[in-house]
Design an enzyme around this catalytic site. Structure first.
Site, PDB file in Angstrom:
ATOM      1  N   ARG A  72       0.605   1.991 -58.912  1.00 32.68           N
ATOM      2  CA  ARG A  72      -0.094   2.689 -58.267  1.00 32.68           C
ATOM      3  C   ARG A  72      -1.318   3.411 -58.938  1.00 32.68           C
ATOM      4  O   ARG A  72      -2.756   3.833 -58.530  1.00 32.68           O
ATOM      5  CB  ARG A  72       0.663   3.752 -57.897  1.00 32.68           C
ATOM      6  CG  ARG A  72       0.123   5.183 -56.871  1.00 32.68           C
ATOM      7  CD  ARG A  72      -0.349   4.535 -55.634  1.00 32.68           C
ATOM      8  NE  ARG A  72      -1.201   5.621 -54.896  1.00 32.68           N
ATOM      9  CZ  ARG A  72      -2.692   5.649 -55.289  1.00 32.68           C
ATOM     10  NH1 ARG A  72      -3.356   5.145 -56.253  1.00 32.68           N
ATOM     11  NH2 ARG A  72      -3.222   6.817 -54.470  1.00 32.68           N
TER      12      ARG A  72
ATOM     13  N   ASN B 124       4.778  -7.939 -51.716  1.00 28.57           N
ATOM     14  CA  ASN B 124       5.244  -7.035 -52.722  1.00 28.57           C
ATOM     15  C   ASN B 124       6.385  -6.323 -52.077  1.00 28.57           C
ATOM     16  O   ASN B 124       7.735  -6.178 -52.553  1.00 28.57           O
ATOM     17  CB  ASN B 124       4.233  -6.026 -53.052  1.00 28.57           C
ATOM     18  CG  ASN B 124       4.692  -4.962 -53.848  1.00 28.57           C
ATOM     19  OD1 ASN B 124       4.563  -5.219 -55.239  1.00 28.57           O
ATOM     20  ND2 ASN B 124       5.023  -3.862 -53.315  1.00 28.57           N
TER      21      ASN B 124
ATOM     22  N   TYR C  85       1.243  -2.600 -43.380  1.00 27.46           N
ATOM     23  CA  TYR C  85       2.207  -2.066 -44.024  1.00 27.46           C
ATOM     24  C   TYR C  85       3.468  -1.464 -43.267  1.00 27.46           C
ATOM     25  O   TYR C  85       4.500  -1.739 -43.627  1.00 27.46           O
ATOM     26  CB  TYR C  85       1.640  -0.681 -44.806  1.00 27.46           C
ATOM     27  CG  TYR C  85       2.649   0.612 -44.913  1.00 27.46           C
ATOM     28  CD1 TYR C  85       3.280   0.353 -45.936  1.00 27.46           C
ATOM     29  CD2 TYR C  85       2.361   1.456 -44.048  1.00 27.46           C
ATOM     30  CE1 TYR C  85       4.203   1.174 -46.288  1.00 27.46           C
ATOM     31  CE2 TYR C  85       3.532   2.667 -44.365  1.00 27.46           C
ATOM     32  CZ  TYR C  85       4.554   2.682 -45.509  1.00 27.46           C
ATOM     33  OH  TYR C  85       5.390   3.562 -45.637  1.00 27.46           O
ATOM     34  N   HIS C  86       3.209  -0.828 -42.128  1.00 29.28           N
ATOM     35  CA  HIS C  86       4.271  -0.557 -41.389  1.00 29.28           C
ATOM     36  C   HIS C  86       5.234  -1.789 -40.898  1.00 29.28           C
ATOM     37  O   HIS C  86       6.564  -1.551 -40.670  1.00 29.28           O
ATOM     38  CB  HIS C  86       3.928   0.176 -40.068  1.00 29.28           C
ATOM     39  CG  HIS C  86       3.340   1.453 -40.372  1.00 29.28           C
ATOM     40  ND1 HIS C  86       1.831   1.830 -40.417  1.00 29.28           N
ATOM     41  CD2 HIS C  86       3.953   2.864 -40.795  1.00 29.28           C
ATOM     42  CE1 HIS C  86       1.747   3.098 -40.768  1.00 29.28           C
ATOM     43  NE2 HIS C  86       3.060   3.684 -40.827  1.00 29.28           N
TER      44      HIS C  86
ATOM     45  N   THR D 166      10.064   4.520 -42.824  1.00 25.85           N
ATOM     46  CA  THR D 166       9.021   5.293 -42.234  1.00 25.85           C
ATOM     47  C   THR D 166       9.436   5.338 -40.841  1.00 25.85           C
ATOM     48  O   THR D 166       9.642   4.420 -39.824  1.00 25.85           O
ATOM     49  CB  THR D 166       7.467   4.602 -42.675  1.00 25.85           C
ATOM     50  OG1 THR D 166       6.576   5.435 -41.783  1.00 25.85           O
ATOM     51  CG2 THR D 166       7.553   3.220 -42.100  1.00 25.85           C
TER      52      THR D 166
ATOM     53  N   LEU E 114       3.971   0.701 -62.427  1.00 25.10           N
ATOM     54  CA  LEU E 114       2.784   1.500 -62.778  1.00 25.10           C
ATOM     55  C   LEU E 114       1.582   1.033 -61.888  1.00 25.10           C
ATOM     56  O   LEU E 114       0.436   1.420 -62.212  1.00 25.10           O
ATOM     57  CB  LEU E 114       2.491   1.656 -64.015  1.00 25.10           C
ATOM     58  CG  LEU E 114       3.712   2.276 -64.993  1.00 25.10           C
ATOM     59  CD1 LEU E 114       3.015   2.062 -66.596  1.00 25.10           C
ATOM     60  CD2 LEU E 114       4.062   3.204 -64.464  1.00 25.10           C
TER      61      LEU E 114
ATOM     62  N   SER F 235       0.611  -1.111 -38.632  1.00 26.84           N
ATOM     63  CA  SER F 235      -0.124  -1.735 -39.612  1.00 26.84           C
ATOM     64  C   SER F 235       0.350  -2.625 -40.071  1.00 26.84           C
ATOM     65  O   SER F 235       1.845  -2.955 -40.109  1.00 26.84           O
ATOM     66  CB  SER F 235      -0.722  -0.732 -40.606  1.00 26.84           C
ATOM     67  OG  SER F 235       0.551  -0.125 -41.407  1.00 26.84           O
TER      68      SER F 235
ATOM     69  N   ARG G 271       2.572   1.767 -50.110  1.00 29.28           N
ATOM     70  CA  ARG G 271       2.614   2.739 -49.211  1.00 29.28           C
ATOM     71  C   ARG G 271       1.567   3.197 -48.263  1.00 29.28           C
ATOM     72  O   ARG G 271       1.606   4.042 -47.179  1.00 29.28           O
ATOM     73  CB  ARG G 271       3.324   4.099 -49.744  1.00 29.28           C
ATOM     74  CG  ARG G 271       2.337   4.699 -50.543  1.00 29.28           C
ATOM     75  CD  ARG G 271       2.994   6.170 -50.807  1.00 29.28           C
ATOM     76  NE  ARG G 271       2.245   6.855 -51.874  1.00 29.28           N
ATOM     77  CZ  ARG G 271       1.010   7.667 -51.697  1.00 29.28           C
ATOM     78  NH1 ARG G 271       0.827   7.690 -50.079  1.00 29.28           N
ATOM     79  NH2 ARG G 271       0.556   8.264 -52.521  1.00 29.28           N
TER      80      ARG G 271
ATOM     81  N   VAL H 236      -6.420   1.358 -34.999  1.00 28.93           N
ATOM     82  CA  VAL H 236      -6.140   0.824 -33.341  1.00 28.93           C
ATOM     83  C   VAL H 236      -4.842   1.666 -33.179  1.00 28.93           C
ATOM     84  O   VAL H 236      -3.882   1.213 -33.705  1.00 28.93           O
ATOM     85  CB  VAL H 236      -6.289  -0.645 -33.251  1.00 28.93           C
ATOM     86  CG1 VAL H 236      -5.742  -0.980 -31.827  1.00 28.93           C
ATOM     87  CG2 VAL H 236      -7.420  -1.077 -33.665  1.00 28.93           C
TER      88      VAL H 236
ATOM     89  N   LYS I 159       7.798  -2.573 -43.604  1.00 34.15           N
ATOM     90  CA  LYS I 159       8.876  -1.746 -43.431  1.00 34.15           C
ATOM     91  C   LYS I 159       9.849  -2.365 -42.474  1.00 34.15           C
ATOM     92  O   LYS I 159      10.967  -2.164 -42.750  1.00 34.15           O
ATOM     93  CB  LYS I 159       8.344  -0.269 -43.407  1.00 34.15           C
ATOM     94  CG  LYS I 159       7.681   0.309 -44.353  1.00 34.15           C
ATOM     95  CD  LYS I 159       8.597   0.646 -45.754  1.00 34.15           C
ATOM     96  CE  LYS I 159       8.037   1.515 -46.452  1.00 34.15           C
ATOM     97  NZ  LYS I 159       8.498   2.116 -47.720  1.00 34.15           N
TER      98      LYS I 159
END
Length: 382
Positions: free
Chosen positions: A35, A118, A181-182, A144, A33, A179, A100, A327, A185
């Site tokens: 998010r 995470n 984040y990416h 992704t 939970l 990023s 995400r 960027v 992944k």
């Protein structure tokens, strides 16, 4: 099948859990939970009101007679995760449970570290749980298209044949993430591929494009089953931001030239792609990659589409170009392969004016919930 949907309270996970339940699978949602807590942190919200997870699954059972079990906890807590595996004994594990947002991962050091720890550690825990407790379980992992970046050659599905100094090999496609984040992944993909090789795990990596859309047939059944509509500069995709800006008579803010091109798919296709992967599992020891998208557009093309539909709805707004907070290459080649899911039966829902109109009208109906300060970017990669 018995299917766990991790991240099943989120934008992709919630409609996926409902869809798989409707199709007759025994579904459980695993979610911490977080998010919802991030909304509080960012002083943001969904344009559509979102019921609690408990209310959502109760309403689904009331309407359909189908029960979706819930496990509230964190993939980073391995003892919790193993208890879920022991209780539910999944045939498939659908993994949406990661931070995400690229902008969120770029706020500062803390948010970059949180995103990577995470996502990467949680995914590694899932791999170990499958190995130790459910070796036949099929991991369906949301990746992704952003893992690939924007290379000046065609983007293949996961692998590319390379000829070098007279020898050939089939190798993982080079990754150029944009990023932290990416990057997380990409790390996930490497860990899954390694686990498949050494332990014989079966896994499908769904390299998904940007998801748009509002409803699925299941979420339409009752307002308590509403899906999220994120619109802020952190979690809102370009299309959602433009539609929300139109709803409040704000100029559509395109980052830089607007020629940045990305792959997209409808939320209805997201749920169908997961079903296809589940019903056609990878072989034991196989790390399979599907490019999960149906179309691609530039940011400016999206703005033009929203501007046109808004005008038809009596909303006359302009398109403005902002200094790009990211960027990234603003002009680049983009051509990606996406044949494997189509070959297995995917029939795409495309981005029509009616799809945009449906989202716009819903956002207009709830525009009193929009926090206007949130529709502009606040995070810089630089």
């Amino acid at each position: 099948m018995k299917i766990i949907v991790a991240g099943g309270d989120g934008f992709c996970g919630w409609p996926t859990a409902l869809y798989l339940s409707k199709q007759g699978h025994d579904v459980a949602i695993l979610d911490n939970l977080v998010r919802r807590k991030i909304d509080d942190e960012l002083h943001s919200n969904s344009v559509t009101p979102i019921a609690s997870l408990e209310e959502r699954v109760e309403k689904w059972k009331e309407l359909t007679g189908k029960e979706i079990k819930t496990f509230v906890g964190d993939l980073n807590h391995y003892d919790f995760l193993t208890q879920v595996f022991k209780q539910f004994e999944p045939d498939a594990f659908v993994h949406f449970a990661e931070q995400r947002s690229a902008p969120y991962s770029m706020i500062d050091r803390d948010h970059a570290v949180y995103t990577q720890s995470n996502n990467v550690i949680g995914n590694l825990n899932v791999l170990y749980a499958i190995k130790e407790l459910a070796p036949e379980c099929h991991l369906i992992k949301l990746g992704t298209m952003g893992e690939y970046g924007t290379p000046n050659i065609d983007i293949e599905e996961g692998y590319i044949e390379i000829e070098h100094k007279g020898r050939k090999d089939l190798l993982p496609y080079p990754k150029q993430p944009g990023s932290f984040y990416h990057l997380s992944k990409v790390h996930d993909s490497h860990n899954i591929q390694f686990a498949c090789k050494i332990w014989g795990i079966r896994a499908t990596d769904l390299n998904q494009g940007v998801v748009y859309g509002l409803h699925t047939e299941e979420t339409k059944k009752d307002p308590v089953l509403n899906n999220r509509v994120d619109y802020d500069g952190v979690y809102g995709t370009a299309l959602n931001r433009f539609i929300t800006q139109a709803a409040i008579d704000h100029d559509l803010t395109v980052y830089g030239s607007g020629k940045q091109t990305r792959a997209f798919l409808n939320i209805e296709d997201t749920v169908r792609c997961v079903e296809i992967a589940a019903e056609n599992p990878a072989d034991q020891g196989e790390f399979r990659v599907f490019n999960q998208f149906t179309e691609w557009f530039s940011v400016k093309e999206l703005a033009d589409k929203v501007q046109k539909v808004a005008k038809e709805e009596g909303i006359d707004i302009s398109i403005d170009h902002l200094e790009n907070p990211r960027v990234e290459k603003e002009e680049h080649y983009y051509n990606a392969v996406n044949t494997k899911l189509r070959d297995l039966g995917l029939e795409p829902h495309l981005l029509t004016d009616d799809v945009i109109r449906d989202i716009l009208r819903t956002v207009v109906d709830h525009k009193g919930r929009i926090i206007k300060d949130n529709v502009l970017p606040s995070i810089s990669w630089k």
